[in-house]
Design a protein around this motif. Structure first.
Motif, PDB file in Angstrom:
ATOM      1  N   ARG A  75       1.648  -6.123 -12.473  1.00 58.15           N
ATOM      2  CA  ARG A  75       1.757  -6.479 -11.065  1.00 58.15           C
ATOM      3  C   ARG A  75       3.027  -5.849 -10.504  1.00 58.15           C
ATOM      4  O   ARG A  75       4.101  -6.000 -11.075  1.00 58.15           O
ATOM      5  CB  ARG A  75       1.838  -8.005 -10.950  1.00 58.15           C
ATOM      6  N   LYS A  76       2.868  -5.121  -9.403  1.00 54.22           N
ATOM      7  CA  LYS A  76       4.052  -4.596  -8.725  1.00 54.22           C
ATOM      8  C   LYS A  76       4.492  -5.625  -7.717  1.00 54.22           C
ATOM      9  O   LYS A  76       3.669  -6.219  -7.033  1.00 54.22           O
ATOM     10  CB  LYS A  76       3.707  -3.291  -8.000  1.00 54.22           C
ATOM     11  N   LEU A  77       5.790  -5.825  -7.599  1.00 58.82           N
ATOM     12  CA  LEU A  77       6.264  -6.737  -6.567  1.00 58.82           C
ATOM     13  C   LEU A  77       6.002  -6.124  -5.191  1.00 58.82           C
ATOM     14  O   LEU A  77       5.938  -4.908  -5.044  1.00 58.82           O
ATOM     15  CB  LEU A  77       7.759  -7.014  -6.746  1.00 58.82           C
ATOM     16  N   MET A  78       5.802  -6.969  -4.197  1.00 58.05           N
ATOM     17  CA  MET A  78       5.500  -6.479  -2.855  1.00 58.05           C
ATOM     18  C   MET A  78       6.742  -5.863  -2.214  1.00 58.05           C
ATOM     19  O   MET A  78       6.667  -4.889  -1.482  1.00 58.05           O
ATOM     20  CB  MET A  78       4.983  -7.623  -1.966  1.00 58.05           C
ATOM     21  N   HIS A  79       7.894  -6.474  -2.523  1.00 56.45           N
ATOM     22  CA  HIS A  79       9.141  -5.912  -2.007  1.00 56.45           C
ATOM     23  C   HIS A  79       9.571  -4.799  -2.949  1.00 56.45           C
ATOM     24  O   HIS A  79       9.863  -5.056  -4.117  1.00 56.45           O
ATOM     25  CB  HIS A  79      10.222  -6.990  -1.937  1.00 56.45           C
ATOM     26  N   ASP A  80       9.579  -3.534  -2.454  1.00 57.02           N
ATOM     27  CA  ASP A  80       9.886  -2.476  -3.399  1.00 57.02           C
ATOM     28  C   ASP A  80      11.353  -2.116  -3.323  1.00 57.02           C
ATOM     29  O   ASP A  80      11.922  -1.954  -2.234  1.00 57.02           O
ATOM     30  CB  ASP A  80       8.994  -1.264  -3.121  1.00 57.02           C
ATOM     31  N   PRO A  81      11.975  -2.057  -4.467  1.00 56.88           N
ATOM     32  CA  PRO A  81      13.406  -1.742  -4.486  1.00 56.88           C
ATOM     33  C   PRO A  81      13.665  -0.251  -4.344  1.00 56.88           C
ATOM     34  O   PRO A  81      14.782   0.154  -4.063  1.00 56.88           O
ATOM     35  CB  PRO A  81      13.849  -2.240  -5.868  1.00 56.88           C
ATOM     36  N   GLU A  82      12.606   0.590  -4.495  1.00 61.04           N
ATOM     37  CA  GLU A  82      12.840   2.037  -4.530  1.00 61.04           C
ATOM     38  C   GLU A  82      12.986   2.655  -3.147  1.00 61.04           C
ATOM     39  O   GLU A  82      13.240   3.841  -3.012  1.00 61.04           O
ATOM     40  CB  GLU A  82      11.706   2.742  -5.279  1.00 61.04           C
ATOM     41  N   GLY A  83      12.753   1.853  -2.097  1.00 62.84           N
ATOM     42  CA  GLY A  83      12.972   2.400  -0.769  1.00 62.84           C
ATOM     43  C   GLY A  83      11.779   3.107  -0.171  1.00 62.84           C
ATOM     44  O   GLY A  83      11.932   3.957   0.703  1.00 62.84           O
ATOM     45  N   GLU A  84      10.559   2.769  -0.625  1.00 65.32           N
ATOM     46  CA  GLU A  84       9.353   3.318   0.003  1.00 65.32           C
ATOM     47  C   GLU A  84       9.348   2.988   1.491  1.00 65.32           C
ATOM     48  O   GLU A  84       8.961   3.796   2.330  1.00 65.32           O
ATOM     49  CB  GLU A  84       8.085   2.701  -0.615  1.00 65.32           C
ATOM     50  N   GLN A  85       9.757   1.727   1.753  1.00 62.31           N
ATOM     51  CA  GLN A  85       9.756   1.233   3.124  1.00 62.31           C
ATOM     52  C   GLN A  85      10.675   2.078   3.999  1.00 62.31           C
ATOM     53  O   GLN A  85      10.290   2.532   5.066  1.00 62.31           O
ATOM     54  CB  GLN A  85      10.232  -0.212   3.100  1.00 62.31           C
TER      55      GLN A  85
END
Lengths: 292, 455
Positions: A75-85
Motif C-alpha cells: 500500500r502506498k500512502l496517499m500523502h507522498d513524501p517524494e514531491g509528486e504533488q
C-alpha cells in the motif's frame, strides 16, 4: 491428495451443484407460476430460491474450491513524501505562465460566470406563487356567510348533531378544502361552561367550531374525545381543550386552534360569519399575531 | 466465446494491463466489510425494481373513480396516483411482488447504510485519509432518507399524504424564508397539484442520479485508497492482506448480491409492507391513528412528538415549534456527523498521520461511549415515534409516556455513555491481563526448556 480432502471436495461439489439445480428449478417454477397468475407469495418464494440458490452456490464455491486469503499487496500512502504533488503544481503553474493577459481576462471570465450564475437562479422563482396573504386566509374568506357543509356538500341543520356530536365541515362550495377544514362540535348541555379564551359569542345553541388543522405540524385534529372535551391529533398527540378556546393541554402544539365565528340562518342551517379569528395551521416567521 | 469477446474489445481499447492490475487487487476479509456491499446491492435492486414500478405509476393528483379489481375501493374517488398504484398491486401480474421487493429493499438499504456507518465510526475508519469518503457517505445517508421519504409519499395514500403535510409545515417553519421556501418547493399552498410531479422526478431521477454519482466516487476512493484492515499478524499500515479480486472475491461478492436479491424477493413475497389499499386515499381532512413513518424517519417523528410545547416570538416574528424538532434536531445530528472526523482530529492532538489499520472500539473508550450514547439518544427518539402504540400496549397514559421519554432522552445517553466507558476499560484490562498471563506461560515454558537443557 489425501482421501479426506477428496471426500470433502466431493461433498462441496455436490452441495454447490445442488444450489445451482435448485436455482434452475425455482426459475422454471417462477415462469410457470407467472403464466398461471400465481399469488405474490408463491412468486416471491420462487424468486427467493432462484436468486438464493445462485447466491449460495457462488459463495460456497468461493469458500471451498477457490484460492483462499493471505495474499499481500503493498500500500502506498496517499500523502507522498517524494514531491509528486509539488511537481504537478509546478507544471500547472509553468504552463499558465505562457497564458497572456491572465489578470484582466481571468477577472472578466469570473465576472461573466458570476453574472450567469445569478441569472440561472431566477427561473427558480417560477416554481411557486408569492405566499402573500395565502397563509392568513382560508376558503371561508372567499364567500360571504357560507353554509357549513359536510364533505359530501350537505348543509348542517341546527338539529343534525346530537349533544356531544362531532362533524368535519367546510364552507359551502369548498368541500374537502385543506385550509378551511373545520371541527364542528355540539357541546353537552350539562357541561357547557365555556371559559376564556373561547369567544362565547361564537357559540350558538351549543355549537362551537374550530380549525381542524393542528397548530403543531398541520395534521387534521381527527379525534374528538367527548369524555375529556378535547380534540386530539393522532399524529403527534397534541390535545386541545374544547371548552377553553381549544388551548393545547398535551403534546407539542403551542397555540390554540383558531375559532370560527358561526351563526344560524333563518332556515336553521349553520353558517360561518367570517374567517377564523387567527391564521390556521402551524406557524411561520411572519404569522400575524393579532387576528387575520 | 467470452475469451474471443474480451480479445475483440481489448484489440480496440488495449485495456489488458488495467484489467489485470484491477482484478488482482487484494481486499481484506472481515464480515463487517460486507455491510457497505449490502447497501450497494440493495441500491442495485432498488433501481431495477424501481424502473418497473415507474412504468406503471402516474404522477397525477387529479381525481378519478376507482374501478379496478379491488372491491372494497369500488366507486371511491381517488387520485390517479393512488389509482395507478392500486392497479399496479392488484391488476399487474407480479406488480405487487415487485412493489413490495422495492419497499423492503429501501428499508434494508437504509439499515445497511446505518450499520455500515456505525462500523466506520466505531473502528475509526473515517480518519485521515478517509475524511472525504466519510462526508460522501453521510451525504448518501441524507439522500437515501430523502429518497425513501419521497418514495413512500408517491402513492398518495392516507399515511403518506399526512407525511407530506408535515413536511410542508416543517419547511414553512424555517425562519425568514419558510413560507417562500414551502411555496417554491411545494408549488403553492398545500396541497398544490404541481407537487406530485416534482416528487416523482425527484424520486426517480434527480436524487438517484446524484446518489449514483456519489456512490461512484465513494467506490473509486475505496479502490484508490485501498480498504482498511484490522490489525493482525503480517498486517501493517503499508500493506493489505486478504483475497484477490479474481476469482475468489468476485465470486463471493456476486454471490452476496444474489443472496440479498433472494432474501429481498422472499420478503417481498411473504411479508406485506405499506398496505396502501388498507390505508385508503389521502384527503386533507382525514388521518389514521397509530400512524408511523418508515423506520429511518422514526427518530425525526419522535423528536416532533417529544418536543415540549413552546415557540419563540420576538419583534413580531415567530419561530414555530416544529422548527426545533423538524429542522434543528436533524440538522444538529447531521452537522455533527459531517464534522466528527475533524472534531476528533482536533481533540486528539491534531493526529495528522495516515491510518489504514482499524481501531478496536474498546481501545478508544471516549469515541465508543460517545457513539453508544448517540445511539441511545436515537433509540429513545425512535421509541417516541411510536409513543401512542407504547401507551396502547402498556396501558399507561400518553401523558406519562411522553414525560418518561422526555426524561429518558437525556438520561439514557448519559447512562449508556458511562456504562460503555467502564465496559471498554474492563475489556482493556482483561486484554492486558490475558496478554500478561500468556507471556508468563511462555516464560515458564521457556524456563522449563532451559532447565531441562541444563540437566
Amino acid at each position: 491428495m489425501s482421501e479426506q480432502r477428496q471426500k470433502s471436495e466431493r461433498a462441496a461439489v455436490r452441495s454447490i451443484l445442488a444450489g445451482f439445480v435448485v436455482a434452475v428449478i425455482a426459475a422454471v417454477v417462477f415462469m410457470v407460476e407467472y403464466a398461471l397468475d400465481a399469488s405474490t407469495q408463491v412468486l416471491g418464494v420462487a424468486l427467493l430460491f432462484a436468486f438464493g440458490g445462485i447466491g449460495y452456490s457462488l459463495t460456497a464455491w468461493a469458500h471451498r474450491l477457490m484460492p483462499r486469503g493471505g495474499e499481500v499487496e503493498d500500500r502506498k500512502l496517499m500523502h507522498d513524501p517524494e514531491g509528486e504533488q509539488q511537481a504537478a503544481a509546478d507544471y500547472f503553474r509553468s504552463r499558465l505562465a505562457g497564458v497572456q493577459r491572465r489578470g484582466l481576462l481571468g477577472g472578466a471570465l469570473a465576472a461573466a460566470l458570476g453574472a450567469l450564475g445569478l441569472a440561472v437562479v431566477f427561473p427558480f422563482r417560477s416554481l411557486g406563487p408569492r405566499p402573500g396573504d395565502a397563509l392568513r386566509r382560508t376558503d371561508y374568506a372567499k364567500v360571504p356567510r357560507p353554509k357549513l357543509v359536510t364533505s359530501e356538500g350537505r348543509p348542517v341543520h341546527r338539529d343534525d348533531l346530537p349533544p356531544g356530536g362531532f362533524l368535519t365541515v367546510f364552507p359551502e362550495g369548498f368541500e374537502g378544502s385543506a385550509n378551511a377544514q373545520t371541527a364542528l362540535i355540539r357541546l353537552d348541555p350539562d357541561r357547557t361552561e365555556v371559559q376564556a379564551p373561547t369567544r362565547e359569542e361564537w357559540v350558538v345553541e351549543g355549537y362551537i367550531a374550530y380549525s381542524k388543522i393542528c397548530t403543531h405540524a398541520g395534521c387534521p385534529v381527527g379525534e374528538y374525545q367527548q369524555e375529556f372535551q378535547t380534540l386530539f391529533c393522532p399524529c403527534h398527540q397534541s390535545s386541545f381543550e374544547v371548552l377553553r378556546g381549544a388551548s393545547p393541554v398535551l403534546g407539542p402544539a403551542d397555540r390554540p386552534l383558531p375559532q370560527l365565528p358561526i351563526g344560524i340562518d333563518e332556515a336553521g342551517f349553520l353558517v360561518a360569519l367570517g374567517d377564523f379569528d387567527e391564521a390556521v395551521g402551524p406557524g411561520w416567521w411572519t404569522r400575524p399575531k393579532d387576528g387575520a | 466465446m467470452i475469451a474471443r469477446l474480451a480479445r475483440y474489445i481489448d484489440d480496440r481499447v488495449r485495456g489488458g494491463e488495467y484489467a489485470k492490475k484491477g482484478m488482482s487487487k487484494v481486499f481484506p476479509e472481515h464480515w463487517s466489510f460486507l455491510l457497505g456491499e449490502i447497501a450497494l446491492y440493495s441500491f442495485v435492486i432498488l433501481i431495477a425494481t424501481g424502473i418497473f414500478l415507474a412504468l406503471f405509476f402516474k404522477a397525477d393528483w387529479s381525481d378519478t373513480t376507482y374501478q379496478g379489481s379491488y372491491a372494497p375501493l369500488h366507486g371511491v374517488e381517488v387520485s390517479k396516483s393512488y389509482d395507478s398504484t392500486i392497479s399496479l398491486i392488484f391488476d399487474v401480474p407480479a406488480g405487487a411482488l415487485i412493489r413490495q421487493i422495492h419497499h423492503w429493499a429501501a428499508l434494508v438499504f437504509l439499515a445497511a447504510i446505518v450499520v455500515h456507518l456505525l462500523r466506520i465510526f466505531f473502528t475509526g475508519a473515517f480518519k485521515r485519509p478517509r475524511e472525504l469518503n466519510w462526508i460522501i457517505g453521510v451525504t448518501l445517508l441524507v439522500l437515501a432518507i430523502v429518497e425513501g421519504f419521497a418514495g413512500y409519499s408517491l402513492p398518495d395514500d392516507l399515511l403518506s399524504g399526512v407525511g407530506i403535510r408535515i413536511g410542508y409545515s416543517i419547511a414553512q417553519s424555517i425562519p425568514v424564508v419558510g413560507s417562500w421556501l414551502a411555496f417554491l418547493v411545494f408549488g403553492g399552498e398545500f396541497p398544490a397539484d404541481e407537487f406530485v410531479s416534482r416528487l416523482y422526478i425527484g424520486h426517480v431521477f434527480v436524487v438517484p442520479l446524484i446518489m449514483m454519482g456519489l456512490i461512484g466516487i465513494h467506490l473509486f476512493l475505496v479502490v484508490r485508497q485501498k480498504h482498511t484492515q484490522f490489525p493482525g499478524p503480517g498486517r501493517t499500515n503499508d500493506n493489505v492482506v486478504g483475497e484477490r479480486l479474481w476469482p475468489t472475491y468476485t465470486a463471493k461478492s456476486v454471490g452476496l448480491f444474489f443472496l440479498i436479491a433472494g432474501v429481498l424477493a422472499g420478503m417481498g413475497g411473504l411479508f406485506q409492507i405499506n398496505p396502501i389499499w388498507l390505508y385508503g386515499p389521502y384527503h386533507p381532512d382525514t388521518v389514521t391513528t397509530f400512524a408511523q413513518p418508515d423506520w429511518y424517519m422514526g427518530w425525526v417523528e419522535g423528536a416532533l412528538r417529544l418536543m415540549p410545547s413552546f415557540r419563540v416570538e420576538a419583534f413580531g416574528y415567530e419561530i414555530p415549534n416544529v422548527f426545533f424538532s423538524g429542522v434543528l434536531v436533524p440538522g444538529v445530528t447531521f452537522g455533527l456527523m459531517y464534522l466528527y472526523p475533524f472534531i476528533e482530529q482536533r481533540l486528539t492532538g491534531a493526529d495528522r498521520r495516515e491510518h489504514h489499520l482499524l481501531d478496536r472500539p474498546r481501545e478508544h473508550p471516549w469515541r465508543t461511549s460517545l457513539g453508544v450514547a448517540i445511539l441511545a439518544y436515537h433509540a429513545v427518539l425512535l421509541a417516541a415515534g411510536a409513543q401512542d402504540i407504547l401507551a396502547e400496549m402498556t396501558g399507561a397514559s400518553i401523558n406519562l409516556i411522553i414525560r418518561t421519554l422526555q426524561v429518558l432522552v437525556f438520561v439514557l445517553p448519559i447512562v449508556a455513555w458511562v456504562v460503555t466507558f467502564l465496559l471498554c476499560n474492563q475489556l482493556q484490562q482483561a486484554d492486558t491481563y490475558g496478554a500478561r498471563k500468556a507471556a508468563l506461560r511462555r516464560r515458564e515454558e521457556d524456563e522449563v526448556e532451559v532447565g531441562s537443557g541444563l540437566g
